[in-house]
Motif scaffolding. Structure first.
Motif, mmCIF file in Angstrom:
data_model
loop_
_atom_site.group_PDB
_atom_site.id
_atom_site.type_symbol
_atom_site.label_atom_id
_atom_site.label_comp_id
_atom_site.label_asym_id
_atom_site.label_seq_id
_atom_site.Cartn_x
_atom_site.Cartn_y
_atom_site.Cartn_z
ATOM 1 N N LEU A 16 1.006 -1.043 0.029
ATOM 2 C CA LEU A 16 0.376 -0.097 -0.088
ATOM 3 C C LEU A 16 1.449 1.149 -0.465
ATOM 4 O O LEU A 16 0.572 1.975 -0.156
ATOM 5 C CB LEU A 16 -0.810 -0.029 1.227
ATOM 6 N N ALA A 20 0.663 4.262 -2.859
ATOM 7 C CA ALA A 20 0.498 6.163 -2.341
ATOM 8 C C ALA A 20 1.194 6.395 -2.745
ATOM 9 O O ALA A 20 1.072 7.368 -3.556
ATOM 10 C CB ALA A 20 0.576 5.315 -0.415
ATOM 11 N N GLU A 27 -1.246 7.003 2.633
ATOM 12 C CA GLU A 27 -1.424 5.607 2.978
ATOM 13 C C GLU A 27 -3.388 5.820 3.054
ATOM 14 O O GLU A 27 -3.717 5.339 2.266
ATOM 15 C CB GLU A 27 -0.679 4.701 3.934
ATOM 16 N N SER A 28 -3.624 6.440 3.717
ATOM 17 C CA SER A 28 -5.121 6.670 4.388
ATOM 18 C C SER A 28 -5.377 7.423 3.186
ATOM 19 O O SER A 28 -6.985 7.004 2.880
ATOM 20 C CB SER A 28 -5.036 7.503 5.259
ATOM 21 N N CYS A 31 -5.908 5.047 0.566
ATOM 22 C CA CYS A 31 -7.583 3.829 0.381
ATOM 23 C C CYS A 31 -8.186 5.015 0.755
ATOM 24 O O CYS A 31 -9.553 4.119 -0.500
ATOM 25 C CB CYS A 31 -6.576 3.394 1.841
ATOM 26 N N LYS A 32 -9.238 5.747 0.972
ATOM 27 C CA LYS A 32 -9.645 6.576 0.318
ATOM 28 C C LYS A 32 -10.600 7.068 -0.917
ATOM 29 O O LYS A 32 -11.093 6.605 -0.888
ATOM 30 C CB LYS A 32 -10.125 8.493 1.690
ATOM 31 N N PHE A 34 -9.176 5.502 -3.493
ATOM 32 C CA PHE A 34 -9.094 4.172 -4.316
ATOM 33 C C PHE A 34 -10.684 4.205 -4.500
ATOM 34 O O PHE A 34 -11.351 3.295 -5.054
ATOM 35 C CB PHE A 34 -8.328 2.850 -3.891
ATOM 36 N N LYS A 35 -10.984 3.609 -2.529
ATOM 37 C CA LYS A 35 -12.271 2.930 -2.823
ATOM 38 C C LYS A 35 -13.499 3.835 -3.352
ATOM 39 O O LYS A 35 -15.032 3.665 -3.748
ATOM 40 C CB LYS A 35 -12.531 3.204 -0.926
ATOM 41 N N THR A 41 -11.654 -1.388 -2.240
ATOM 42 C CA THR A 41 -10.448 -1.760 -1.415
ATOM 43 C C THR A 41 -9.191 -1.999 -2.453
ATOM 44 O O THR A 41 -9.333 -2.761 -3.466
ATOM 45 C CB THR A 41 -10.339 -1.692 -0.040
ATOM 46 N N PHE A 42 -7.871 -1.159 -2.403
ATOM 47 C CA PHE A 42 -6.226 -1.505 -3.182
ATOM 48 C C PHE A 42 -6.198 -2.572 -2.483
ATOM 49 O O PHE A 42 -5.981 -3.669 -3.858
ATOM 50 C CB PHE A 42 -6.077 -0.669 -2.570
ATOM 51 N N SER A 43 -6.826 -3.573 -1.617
ATOM 52 C CA SER A 43 -6.391 -5.050 -1.711
ATOM 53 C C SER A 43 -7.337 -5.733 -2.261
ATOM 54 O O SER A 43 -6.616 -6.840 -2.545
ATOM 55 C CB SER A 43 -6.254 -5.537 0.085
#
Length: 98
Positions: A16, A20, A27-28, A31-32, A34-35, A41-43
């Motif tokens: 991640l 990022a 990273e946070s 994540c927001k 991408f979602k 989620t990225f994963s």
């Protein structure tokens, strides 16, 4: 850029942090973003790419499932089996037989 990173590196350890950094976000924040942009989620996205590749290997080769798990970028067979079942509603062995 992130999609290309995942497409090229999905068989390796994808972080991640690196994803990022590619788009110059924390990273946070990544994540927001991408979602919100992709709806997953990225994963989850990374695992979909890995499972799709595993499906190809299951159908086109006679390699053991454990080898396919690692070749597809999963760090353990147990995690691979869990993710595969969640995504495909079948175990890898069942998928291969069908």
């Amino acid at each position: 850029k992130v999609f290309l990173y995942v497409q090229k590196e999905f068989r390796e350890s994808i972080t991640l942090k690196k994803a990022a950094a590619i788009v110059h976000l924390s990273e946070s924040a990544f994540c927001k973003y991408f979602k919100k942009a992709i709806g997953k989620t990225f994963s989850d996205y990374t695992n979909e790419i890995r499972v799709a590749y595993a499906c190809h290997l299951l159908l086109e080769t006679d390699k053991p499932i454990s080898a396919i798990a690692f070749e597809s970028g999963f760090e353990s067979t147990t995690y691979f089996n869990r993710v595969f079942l969640r995504k495909k509603k079948l175990r890898p062995g069942q998928f291969r037989k069908l």
